[in-house]
Every structure is written in C-alpha cells, then in structure tokens.
Enzyme design. Structure first.
Site, PDB file in Angstrom:
ATOM      1  N   THR A  54       0.878  -1.175   0.000  1.00 52.08           N
ATOM      2  CA  THR A  54       0.000   0.000   0.000  1.00 52.08           C
ATOM      3  C   THR A  54       0.914   1.223   0.000  1.00 52.08           C
ATOM      4  OG1 THR A  54      -0.002   0.152   2.393  1.00 52.08           O
ATOM      5  CG2 THR A  54      -1.716  -1.212   1.403  1.00 52.08           C
ATOM      6  N   GLU A  61      -5.743  -4.075  -0.409  1.00 56.88           N
ATOM      7  CA  GLU A  61      -6.018  -5.163   0.543  1.00 56.88           C
ATOM      8  C   GLU A  61      -7.152  -6.074   0.078  1.00 56.88           C
ATOM      9  OE1 GLU A  61      -5.394  -2.051   1.281  1.00 56.88           O
ATOM     10  OE2 GLU A  61      -4.407  -1.810   3.226  1.00 56.88           O
ATOM     11  N   LYS A  99     -14.693  17.302  10.612  1.00 57.98           N
ATOM     12  CA  LYS A  99     -15.560  17.266  11.793  1.00 57.98           C
ATOM     13  C   LYS A  99     -15.884  18.693  12.197  1.00 57.98           C
ATOM     14  CE  LYS A  99     -14.187  12.730  13.176  1.00 57.98           C
ATOM     15  NZ  LYS A  99     -12.874  12.157  13.023  1.00 57.98           N
ATOM     16  N   TRP A 130     -20.285  15.331  10.845  1.00 54.04           N
ATOM     17  CA  TRP A 130     -19.279  14.985   9.849  1.00 54.04           C
ATOM     18  C   TRP A 130     -19.661  15.564   8.493  1.00 54.04           C
ATOM     19  CZ3 TRP A 130     -17.524   9.167  10.491  1.00 54.04           C
ATOM     20  CH2 TRP A 130     -16.923   9.033  11.751  1.00 54.04           C
TER      21      TRP A 130
HETATM   22  P1  ADP Z   1      -3.356   2.911  -1.819  1.00 53.81           P
HETATM   23  O1  ADP Z   1      -2.164   2.092  -2.124  1.00 53.81           O
HETATM   24  O2  ADP Z   1      -3.226   4.375  -2.130  1.00 53.81           O
HETATM   25  O3  ADP Z   1      -4.001   2.627  -0.490  1.00 53.81           O
HETATM   26  P2  ADP Z   1      -5.655   1.713  -2.943  1.00 53.81           P
HETATM   27  O4  ADP Z   1      -6.085   1.721  -4.358  1.00 53.81           O
HETATM   28  O5  ADP Z   1      -5.527   0.443  -2.239  1.00 53.81           O
HETATM   29  O6  ADP Z   1      -4.333   2.460  -2.966  1.00 53.81           O
HETATM   30  O7  ADP Z   1      -6.583   2.696  -2.107  1.00 53.81           O
HETATM   31  C1  ADP Z   1      -7.787   2.264  -1.600  1.00 53.81           C
HETATM   32  C2  ADP Z   1      -8.643   3.437  -1.232  1.00 53.81           C
HETATM   33  O8  ADP Z   1      -8.956   4.225  -2.366  1.00 53.81           O
HETATM   34  C3  ADP Z   1      -9.994   3.056  -0.683  1.00 53.81           C
HETATM   35  O9  ADP Z   1      -9.921   2.675   0.661  1.00 53.81           O
HETATM   36  C4  ADP Z   1     -10.789   4.338  -0.906  1.00 53.81           C
HETATM   37  O10 ADP Z   1     -10.528   5.307   0.083  1.00 53.81           O
HETATM   38  C5  ADP Z   1     -10.232   4.849  -2.196  1.00 53.81           C
HETATM   39  N1  ADP Z   1     -11.112   4.481  -3.316  1.00 53.81           N
HETATM   40  C6  ADP Z   1     -10.994   3.456  -4.159  1.00 53.81           C
HETATM   41  N2  ADP Z   1     -11.977   3.451  -5.067  1.00 53.81           N
HETATM   42  C7  ADP Z   1     -12.769   4.513  -4.794  1.00 53.81           C
HETATM   43  C8  ADP Z   1     -13.969   5.056  -5.357  1.00 53.81           C
HETATM   44  N3  ADP Z   1     -14.552   4.531  -6.422  1.00 53.81           N
HETATM   45  N4  ADP Z   1     -14.495   6.148  -4.777  1.00 53.81           N
HETATM   46  C9  ADP Z   1     -13.926   6.714  -3.693  1.00 53.81           C
HETATM   47  N5  ADP Z   1     -12.800   6.254  -3.124  1.00 53.81           N
HETATM   48  C10 ADP Z   1     -12.222   5.168  -3.653  1.00 53.81           C
END
Ligand code: ADP
Length: 542
Positions: A185, A330, A439, A444
């Site tokens: 990640t 994940e 917040k 929120w």
């Molecule tokens: P990183 O390595 O940056 O964590 P990821 O692709 O695993 O890359 O990131 C996952 C996160 O991306 C999710 O938990 C969410 O916050 C955001 N995310 C993924 N798809 C969407 C979506 N369609 N809309 C909003 N947020 C998204």
C-alpha cells in the site's frame, strides 16, 4: 461426507495454459517502452512464461522467493508475472511513482532476490543499488541491441537471459493458498504495508471482479488496462483477459490523453479501466480535438471517487457505460461496482446517473458492514454513515510479516479506513477516508461529496476539500480548485453553486485557487500534502 469432485488447485499458471489452449491466437498488443507497437499472442506468451520460470529456477529462485518487477504495462511484464508465480515464487510489483527511498524500503522489506525492470528505471535503480543488497541480479526488459550500459549487479538483457534456456518445463504443483503476488500500500501514514495475494485469491478475484456484475469482460472484448500491473494486479484485468480470451492492449509508459486515445481507436478497444485522473486527461484530449470513440463500450474507473458530472459526460456525450468501482490493495482490489440491479425497476436517466455515482454493491465474495467507532452496526438506510468493514476470499487477513498486528475484528472483518453509507438496495457510497472526514460542530462533512459537486461547475477542472481549524466549529471545509484552462472561477459563484446543492452547514467557508492538485503514487488527491501547503492559511472571519 465430502464431495467426490476432483481437486484442481486454483493456480495462476492455469490461466495462461487455458488462454494458450483455447485462445492461442488471441493478440496481446503493446506500446513498447522503446516506442514501437509490438504484437504477440497468448500462445507465444505461454511458451515464454515456461522459459522464464525455468530460467528463474536456474538462477536459484525457489518456491516462496520474492522477485521484483519495476515496469510499465507491457507483454514482457505480463509474461514475467506469470513466469514468476508459475514457479511458485512471488511476484512483487513495485510502483515506480513511489519516492526512491520508499522503493528501497519495500525492496528491503520484501527481501527481493531478483528484479526485472524497464530500461526507463535503470538510472533510478543504479542510484538505489547500494541500498538494496538483497537483489542478486537485474534483468533489464529489453534486447542486447537496446541494453544500456549499466553498473547494476549481474545485469543482463532479458532477451539474452531467455536465450540461456528453453521451454521444456513442467509447472510445479503446489497448494493453491501459496503466495503469488506482493503489493505494498502507498503508506501515506507510516511505512507501506505488504499485501500478499495467493493463487487462490487472485484466481477467484479475477473471476468475480470482471464478471458481468463487475468490470465485465469476455472473449469479444479488446481490453486496455491503463491501470498498471503494480496497482493491485491491474484490478484483475491481467488475469481475467487471458482467462476469458479477451484481446489485451498494453499501453506501456504513455498514459496521456492522446496516446491512450490513439490505442483505443487503433486496437478497437471495447473496455478500458483506470483512475479518474487518466480519464480527465482523456476527456480533455477529446474535447480539444472534437473526437469520439468508435469502439469503446465500457469504462472501469476507481481508486478515487468519479463525480456524477464526469459519468454523465462519458455516458451522454460519448455513449460509454461507466462502471464505477471501489476497492483497495487489501481487497485484490475490487470490492464493489455500481451496476444497476434489475430489481430496482424502471429508473429515470437522472436516477440512473445518481446511482452510478455511488461506489456500488458488494460483489460475490465480499461481505460489507458499516459500524460506529465501537463496532456497533449501522443501518443500511442510505443515510447513516459508519466505518466500512469487509471480509471475503480475496481480502487480506494480515499484512506481510505481521506488520500492523491483528487487522481483523472479532467477526473477521477488515476495517477499510473508509467511511460510507449503504442504502436498502445494498448500494454503498464512500463519504470519505476516515482521516479526511471534516468534523464540524460534532457533525461529519464529506469532503468527497463536496469535491464531486464542485467539479460539476463549468469553470472547475479539479477540486479538493480539506478541513481547516476553526475556533468555534473545530474544523470548517476549505475548497481548493484548479481552474479549467482559460477560465477563472470566482469564489462567490462557486460557493453559491455548492450552496444550491448541499446542506447549509456543509458549504465551504472559502475557496482558494491552485495550479495543480498534488496526487499520490496511486492517483489520489494527496490531502496530506494539501494540508501542508495550506498550513498557514486562515479562514475569513465571520
Ligand atoms: P493505496 O495504495 O493508495 O491505499 P488503494 O487503491 O488500495 O491504494 O486505495 C484504496 C482506497 O482508495 C480506498 O480505501 C478508498 O478510500 C479509495 N477508493 C478506491 N476506489 C474509490 C472510489 N470509487 N471512490 C472513492 N474512493 C475510492
């Protein structure tokens, strides 16, 4: 009593075997790193994957060893990927957009033994080589004629390396739970964490994530994954395309609007997928040059929210079905997509567009729940928002080497770090990352919602919203806007646009212009960086 069916382990090399048997002449087209378009087939790729596995074994790579790749989406990267995991080693795809120190950190953490890399990344690795002692050999993904002079340890040109052996090789059999891929990640908070996929999880994920519920591809498709192999398995497309016999079009390093458009048209692409920033670049190119698509049918988008205004542009102006997906590294990564269920009955066009802007319903193999901070479930009423938690066959149970400790709750759910609502039909909507939610006075405010609305304003190219400290309300939203070329959005006008479309207390207190919004290595708005840029900013009084 046990069933009496055969035990046929779900191993990833079976995908490329199947593709070669059933779709052997199907094409894999690449915009190569050197520039020219190259063409090969699944049949030819399979032969090379056998050679790769045999050669890796000859170089001493064994079951469970980590082999790194630092490469763009190309046929070479694809075959190397299958060769590594076919042998039972672990393909560690590294995101080249990470900071060099992060790359060194993850190579050391993974203890990669060998690295395949594009010529583009040779200078980068030469700088890092002294800091990554576990790598015994660098295989540069090119031929002898294009091999750069390099000081990298035991460096060899890929095509020369492959010549040292043949394809007389039989895939080893091993347990389907064996690790196949490692992806870190991006680690915006703390060190990156390793997600370790198995053969089983990747196979099942590819089957469901790209079924008709999800990104939907089959043998009639020509698929262009703009999303890189290093961004969580190219969202399953590099597994699913050979599994289903789809033509695969690999874009190499050029992901700008003009280059992507050219490939979409030249290779009669029907389905493509990538993060929102890529589609914004493509739209810009289409608009400037007054272009249309002649074959594109579906666009998979995720990684960040894709605003309704952009979904409408693709659907209404260009006739493309937008599949808005949500997921994370994940989760292998696809968790949900916003396709329209037939049980919803007849929807108006506006209702359909609004629904498509949500992140959608969980695919088979994913269970979702939303809870409060104490783990108590929140209702699926489309209004209550809570922490989004998931479990399933392709969701991480732990991070590599146990980093972060136990990551599951007592019911086995993983906390995604996202805040979401789920409506009675199961449609989930991300309102924020838990750490980005604003917040204000005990309530929120969803920064994602405000951003999505703001980009609907005709003068706004991109928007970000962050919380800024406020003496009375704790935090108030600040809107940060990149103007469309030739436009100068006015604060009062944009704020009024938002006021007409959201709750009164959500309306940002101020707007600031910025030339460019910083993005992370996976194309998300970098809020950490934005907060840093605006750390001395003070909200207007009143
Ligand atoms: P990183 O390595 O940056 O964590 P990821 O692709 O695993 O890359 O990131 C996952 C996160 O991306 C999710 O938990 C969410 O916050 C955001 N995310 C993924 N798809 C969407 C979506 N369609 N809309 C909003 N947020 C998204």
């Amino acid at each position: 009593m046990q069933g009496l069916m055969q035990d046929w382990p779900l191993l990833l090399h079976k995908i490329i075997d199947h593709a070669a048997r059933q779709h052997g002449s199907q094409e894999v087209v690449t915009r190569s790193v050197a520039g020219p378009i190259t063409r090969t087939t699944y049949g030819a790729i399979r032969q090379r994957t056998l050679r790769i596995a045999k050669m890796l074994a000859k170089n001493g790579i064994r079951l469970g060893d980590r082999v790194a790749t630092l490469a763009w989406n190309t046929d070479k990267h694809l075959e190397v990927w299958y060769g590594i995991c076919g042998l039972g080693a672990i393909s560690h795809t590294i995101n080249p957009r990470l900071f060099p120190e992060q790359i060194a950190w993850i190579v050391n953490h993974a203890e990669d033994r060998l690295m395949f890399l594009d010529t583009t990344f040779v200078p980068l690795m030469e700088k890092l080589a002294a800091h990554v002692p576990t790598i015994e050999r660098y295989v540069v993904l090119t031929d002898a004629a294009n091999m750069p002079q390099t000081s990298l340890r035991n460096a060899v040109a890929y095509e020369e390396w492959l010549k040292e052996t043949d394809e007389d090789y039989v895939w080893p059999e091993f347990d389907e739970r064996t690790a196949a891929g490692l992806c870190y990640t991006s680690g915006t908070t703390g060190n990156p964490k390793g997600v370790l996929y198995s053969h089983r999880s990747n196979t099942l994920h590819a089957m469901t994530a790209t079924s008709s519920d999800g990104l939907m591809i089959d043998y009639r498709d020509s698929v262009l994954p703009v999303v890189p192999l290093f961004h969580a398995n190219a969202w399953g497309l590099a597994h699913a395309a050979p599994m289903r016999g789809a033509k695969l079009v690999m874009p190499g390093p050029k992901l700008d609007g003009a280059s992507v458009y050219e490939l979409l048209e030249a290779e009669k692409v029907t389905m493509t997928a990538g993060v929102p920033t890529v589609w914004m670049m493509l739209l810009d190119h289409l608009r400037r040059n007054n272009l249309k698509f002649s074959t594109l049918q579906r666009l998979g988008v995720g990684g960040s929210a894709f605003p309704e205004s952009l979904i409408r542009t693709f659907e209404e102006n260009y006739g493309v079905d937008v599949r808005h997906a949500w997921g994370m590294t994940e989760m292998s990564p696809v968790g949900s997509t916003g396709t329209i269920k037939s049980t919803l009955g007849q929807l108006t066009h506006d209702e359909t567009m609004a629904l498509k802007a949500k992140q959608g319903w969980a695919l088979f193999g994913i269970e979702m729940k939303i809870t409060d901070d104490d783990g108590r479930p929140k209702p699926w009423d489309g209004r209550a928002f809570g922490r989004l938690k998931v479990r399933g066959f392709a969701t991480a149970a732990a991070y590599y080497r146990g980093d972060g400790g136990n990551i599951l709750d007592e019911e086995g759910f993983f906390d995604t770090g996202d805040v979401a609502t789920i409506d009675p039909h199961g449609y989930m909507q991300i309102t924020d990352r838990a750490k980005d939610v604003i917040k204000s006075g005990g309530e929120w405010i969803s920064s994602v919602d405000l951003e999505n609305i703001a980009v609907g304003h005709p003068d706004v190219a991109e928007a970000a919203v962050i919380g800024v400290a406020h003496p009375k309300w704790d935090e108030r939203p600040l809107l940060i806007v990149v103007p469309k070329e030739g436009k100068s959005p006015q604060r009062d006008d944009v704020i009024a646009f938002l006021r007409a479309r959201t709750a009164k207390f959500w309306v940002p207190d101020d707007m600031q212009l910025i030339k460019e919004i910083p993005h992370t290595a996976t194309g998300k708005i970098n809020k950490l960086k934005l907060r840093e840029i605006f750390k001395d900013y003070k909200l207007p009084e009143g």
